[in-house]
Scaffold this active site. Structure first.
Site, short mmCIF file in Angstrom:
data_model
loop_
_atom_site.label_atom_id
_atom_site.label_comp_id
_atom_site.label_asym_id
_atom_site.label_seq_id
_atom_site.Cartn_x
_atom_site.Cartn_y
_atom_site.Cartn_z
N HIS A 370 0.44 -0.10 -17.52
CA HIS A 370 0.15 -0.34 -16.06
C HIS A 370 0.01 0.98 -15.21
O HIS A 370 0.20 1.01 -14.24
CB HIS A 370 1.55 -1.03 -15.35
CG HIS A 370 1.39 -2.59 -15.66
ND1 HIS A 370 0.58 -3.32 -15.02
CD2 HIS A 370 1.99 -3.02 -16.87
CE1 HIS A 370 0.94 -4.60 -15.51
NE2 HIS A 370 1.73 -4.45 -16.51
N LYS A 561 3.20 -1.04 0.56
CA LYS A 561 3.31 -0.98 -0.80
C LYS A 561 4.23 0.19 -1.13
O LYS A 561 4.87 0.96 -0.29
CB LYS A 561 1.96 -0.32 -1.32
CG LYS A 561 1.23 0.83 -0.89
CD LYS A 561 -0.01 1.26 -1.31
CE LYS A 561 -1.12 0.15 -0.94
NZ LYS A 561 -1.62 -0.84 -2.06
N ARG A 562 4.66 0.43 -2.24
CA ARG A 562 5.64 1.58 -2.70
C ARG A 562 5.08 2.90 -2.27
O ARG A 562 3.80 3.14 -1.97
CB ARG A 562 5.79 1.50 -4.14
CG ARG A 562 6.69 2.68 -4.79
CD ARG A 562 6.93 2.53 -6.22
NE ARG A 562 5.96 2.28 -6.87
CZ ARG A 562 5.27 3.21 -7.76
NH1 ARG A 562 5.62 4.66 -7.52
NH2 ARG A 562 3.89 3.01 -8.26
N LYS A 567 -0.58 6.92 -3.66
CA LYS A 567 -1.24 5.81 -2.75
C LYS A 567 -1.37 6.17 -1.52
O LYS A 567 -1.87 5.82 -0.59
CB LYS A 567 -0.02 4.68 -2.68
CG LYS A 567 0.26 4.23 -4.18
CD LYS A 567 1.53 3.18 -3.85
CE LYS A 567 1.76 2.38 -5.35
NZ LYS A 567 0.63 1.44 -5.85
N THR A 669 -2.31 -5.01 -6.71
CA THR A 669 -2.23 -6.45 -6.45
C THR A 669 -2.12 -6.76 -4.83
O THR A 669 -2.53 -7.84 -4.48
CB THR A 669 -1.23 -7.37 -7.19
OG1 THR A 669 0.13 -6.53 -6.89
CG2 THR A 669 -1.48 -7.16 -8.61
N LYS A 673 -3.90 -9.95 -2.40
CA LYS A 673 -3.14 -10.90 -1.66
C LYS A 673 -3.97 -10.60 -0.28
O LYS A 673 -4.33 -11.82 0.49
CB LYS A 673 -1.69 -10.35 -1.47
CG LYS A 673 -1.15 -10.62 -2.78
CD LYS A 673 0.26 -9.72 -2.67
CE LYS A 673 0.89 -9.67 -4.17
NZ LYS A 673 2.03 -8.84 -4.17
#
Length: 820
Positions: A370, A561-562, A567, A669, A673
């Site tokens: 992952h 998100k984290r 990111k 993911t 969504k």
């Protein structure tokens, strides 16, 4: 006597699914299970009564499912994951059992709604973020597709920490999600197993002269299973998530206790219970590393023993068909110690020879990777491993020795390649490369997006790919439409079903039939009405959680998100500062009013990520109190982002931010969504963004930034100072940051962020992508002002989301990896 269960001639009448029977059982649980005259002063007791009412019906189907699997003896899949971010269970179970109307009618008798009662349930805090939520989506899909899959995880007493914001700083608080009990779980003490630690390995020859080993003088803990039912979507199938809790053995030193040595007497109990106390301890210290390794081995050993016990119960010691009937899916590198543990159990406990045990192990293990970040691939010091798991270390050395013989045969004399491929990373402090153990011991290795798998084969695992190309495959992630469309967005679900006929929620490709309605003006108007209702729900959430008043007429720009540098929440906040600068200077031509929402948790030991959270909050504070900004820009940081929050955020979002540095995000993911709920994406060509853009069309995706190969090339001559100096907008943003405008009374607090942006070694390439991001955000503003065009774009995104259902992903796992 329970009116809905009648025993007659050993037959049990199934529980009714109508309003009358649901109401009677609800009354019974309030009165007899909880001992209450009414539902209580709050909805808490009503939640527990309703949960038990629903659970009764789950258990009926659960038992029938187990009986069916027992009779059919299918190939069984055992999904090992250190995280399962399940969120709340009640609403999901009600939807999957098709009980929504009976439950609502029964609750009317108590003058409360399903939504009010559902709010009483705490999120099951068994995961950090995307990895755990993906595992939860996968379990939902496996049950909905009626596949014999059991999830195995850890029953953390304290889950992912509860995040509070104090003066802009993240503060971690314990998340005791089990404080009121978990009505969905059922303890299964008869399936308790022992897990060994420490001690040493004794070697001996058996009666046939074969070398054997015993792991002796160990410090054992008990693994006690708690089972949680996982219902499929209206198909009578209920699978199992088995969570392990650690407990001390019965060997309590009463002499020490009686002598007054209380601490020593209970030390073993405390040490045992620590294993499942907290999700993912901070591994910055040696004690943290040891505890995390103990968690990983505890999960692997308990789960493998459970599967072997089940096998032996029905098949005895005959393992000839074990590999044919079982598969272990390793969800990321965390459970990879299972490769060595299965070898140990087969050889030491069941007396199989090495070759026979290895044939079984290497035919049953399948590994999902992952991450492309090397630091996330799990390495353990040989010294720690030798102390904690001495028997397994010997097995890993033997696996490695035999593997390197294969490498030498394939590439004679290539010592450098042998060193690169070795499971043991030599050096002053030798390390075990656990991802390599998983690669060597598995028959399947998959990435989770097309780009991710390509980069694994071309970079991170190139040598392994050249040795075993047939092992590698891609399985692009997906999300369950039951939770992320039906449950999170009932208004949109109803509208879609109204125009295309009842949506086939287990075959989401059906949703593509929505696309022609993007040209229907009346339908588009109703689409916008649904979005406005959802935006108002999000307005309420932001007001409640952040104290910031969003305006639903503005563009809702969301990144949740984290918090991690790759990111690039930092890129987002730089754009916010740019917008602030424009408004203050009066440069508002072409500017689209927007509300920016950012949320996520930083790992407790991740200083830079926590500093980014502080920056976001400081910038938000400056903007939100400035009356000049109010018509144009509002910013909020949502604390304690979790599954339940996302269920409100997703439907109310206009623009999905997926801006990771290309080549860093395995899949993502959240992007799926948001797309499923009609939010176009602004993003890089990274992870599943690539496939999302292909599915929806490039004209319905806001693309910016360097591609993965361009990032690699740009690093050779990266000069962020030159990029800043040549861009007036960027220079003004950096001047505001460097002048301390957002930290007037906290001098120097953001210096590390400034230094990282200006560093020529910045791996996240913030400066390289700034200009492209700003320009693309301006294109977003222009597009949003064309209401009809934006609505079409939104509809096209939902219509193209079928490929990103976890049902499609699980079908591919089932057919191509699990061979069901």
């Amino acid at each position: 006597m329970n009116k809905s269960v009648n025993v007659c001639n050993d037959a049990i009448t199934p529980l009714g699914m109508d309003e009358k029977q649901v109401a009677e059982d609800l009354d019974r649980h309030i009165s007899l299970t909880l001992g209450r005259d009414e539902g209580g002063e709050s909805h808490r007791y009503m939640f527990h009564a309703l949960a038990h009412t629903i659970r009764d019906r789950l258990i009926e189907r659960w038992r029938a499912t187990r009986d069916r699997y027992m009779a059919e003896q299918p190939r069984r899949i055992n999904y090992l994951s250190l995280e399962f971010l399940m969120g709340r269970t009640l609403s999901n179970a009600v939807i999957n059992l098709d009980l929504e109307e009976p439950v609502r009618q029964a609750l009317n008798n108590y003058a409360c709604t399903l939504e009010e009662v559902a709010q009483e349930e705490l999120d099951a805090g068994l995961g950090n973020g995307g990895l755990g939520r993906l595992a939860a989506c996968f379990l939902d899909s496996c049950a909905s597709l009626q596949l014999p899959v059991t999830g195995y995880g850890i029953r953390y007493e304290y889950g992912m920490f509860h995040q509070k914001i104090d003066n802009g700083h993240q503060v971690e608080c314990p998340d005791h999600w089990l404080r009121d009990g978990n009505p969905w779980e059922i303890e299964s003490p008869e399936n308790t197993v022992r897990v060994k630690f420490f001690g040493h390995a004794d070697y001996y020859a058996d009666h046939a002269g074969r070398q054997r080993a015993r792991w002796t003088d160990t410090q054992d803990v008990l693994a006690v299973p708690y089972d949680v039912p996982v219902p499929g979507y209206r198909n009578e199938t209920v699978n199992t998530l088995r969570l392990w809790k650690s407990e001390a053995t019965d060997e309590f030193n009463l002499d020490e206790f009686n002598a007054g040595s209380y601490t020593e007497a209970v030390a073993a109990k405390n040490l045992a219970e620590q294993i499942t106390m907290v999700l993912y301890p901070n591994d910055a210290s040696e004690s943290g590393k040891e505890l995390r390794l103990r968690q990983q081995y505890f999960l692997a050993s308990a789960s493998l023993q459970d599967v072997l016990n089940r096998w032996v119960k029905h098949n005895g010691d005959d393992f000839d068909r074990f590999a044919e009937k079982n598969c272990f899916q390793l969800n990321d590198t965390h459970p990879s110690v299972a490769v060595a543990e299965l070898m140990r159990l087969l050889m030491d406990d069941y007396l199989l020879g090495w070759d026979e045990a290895w044939d079984i192990t290497s035919s049953t293990m399948a590994y999902t990777n992952h991450t492309l970040l090397p630091e996330a691939l799990e390495k353990w010091s040989v010294a720690l491993f030798a102390e904690l798991l001495p028997r397994l270390l010997g097995i890993i050395y033997e696996i490695n020795a035999r593997f390197l013989v294969q490498v030498a045969e394939r590439w004679p004399g290539d010592v450098a390649r042998q060193q690169r491929l070795s499971i043991i990373e030599e050096g002053d402090h030798p390390q075990l490369r656990m991802a390599y153990l998983a690669l060597v011991g598995s028959y399947s290795v998959n990435g989770v997006a097309a780009l991710h798998t390509q980069l694994l084969k071309e970079g991170l695992f190139l040598d392994f790919y050249e040795l075993w190309p047939e092992k590698f495959n891609n399985k692009t992630n997906g999300v369950t439409p039951r939770r992320w469309l039906v449950q999170a967005n009932p208004g949109l679900t109803g509208l879609v079903s109204e125009v295309i006929g009842e949506l086939c929620i287990t075959d989401l490709d059906d949703i593509a039939r929505l696309r022609p309605f993007a040209d229907d003006e009346a339908f588009c108007a109703r689409w916008r009405e649904v979005k406005q209702v959802n935006k108002k729900r999000l307005v309420d959430l932001v007001q409640q959680e952040c104290g910031v008043q969003f305006d639903p007429s503005m563009l809702f720009d969301v990144q949740v998100k984290r918090i991690h540098e790759y990111k690039r929440q930092l890129l987002n906040v730089l754009h916010v500062i740019h917008l602030y600068d424009r408004v203050v200077r009066g440069d508002v031509e072409g500017l689209q009013p927007r509300c920016v929402l950012i949320g996520g948790k930083a790992a407790p030991g991740y200083t830079m990520a926590k500093t980014i959270i502080k920056l976001i909050n400081n910038v938000a504070a400056v903007i939100n109190k400035d009356p000049r900004l109010r018509p144009w820009l509002r910013v909020a940081f949502l604390p304690n982002y979790r599954v339940t929050s996302m269920e409100v955020i997703c439907p109310g979002t206009d623009l999905s931010e997926q801006v990771s540095t290309a080549g860093k995000e395995a899949s993502g993911t959240g992007n799926m969504k948001f797309m499923m709920n009609g939010a176009p994406t602004i993003g890089t060509l990274d992870g599943a963004n690539i496939e999302i853009r292909e599915a929806v069309g490039e004209e319905n995706f806001f693309l910016f930034g360097l591609q993965a190969h361009e990032v690699v090339a740009a690093r050779q001559h990266y000069d962020p100072d030159a990029a800043i100096a040549s861009d007036k907008d960027f220079s003004r943003v950096m001047q505001l940051l460097e002048s301390g405008h957002f930290n007037l009374f906290e001098p120097g607090i953001f210096d590390p962020i400034v230094a990282s942006i200006r560093s020529e070694h910045d791996p996240w390439m913030i400066a390289a992508d700034f200009r492209g991001y700003i320009d693309t955000q301006q294109a977003v503003s222009q597009a949003y002002r064309d209401t009809e065009a934006w609505t079409r774009m939104s509809i096209y995104n939902t219509a193209a989301s079928g490929h990103f259902s976890s049902d499609r992903t699980i079908r591919e796992y089932s057919e191509e990896i699990w061979r069901l």
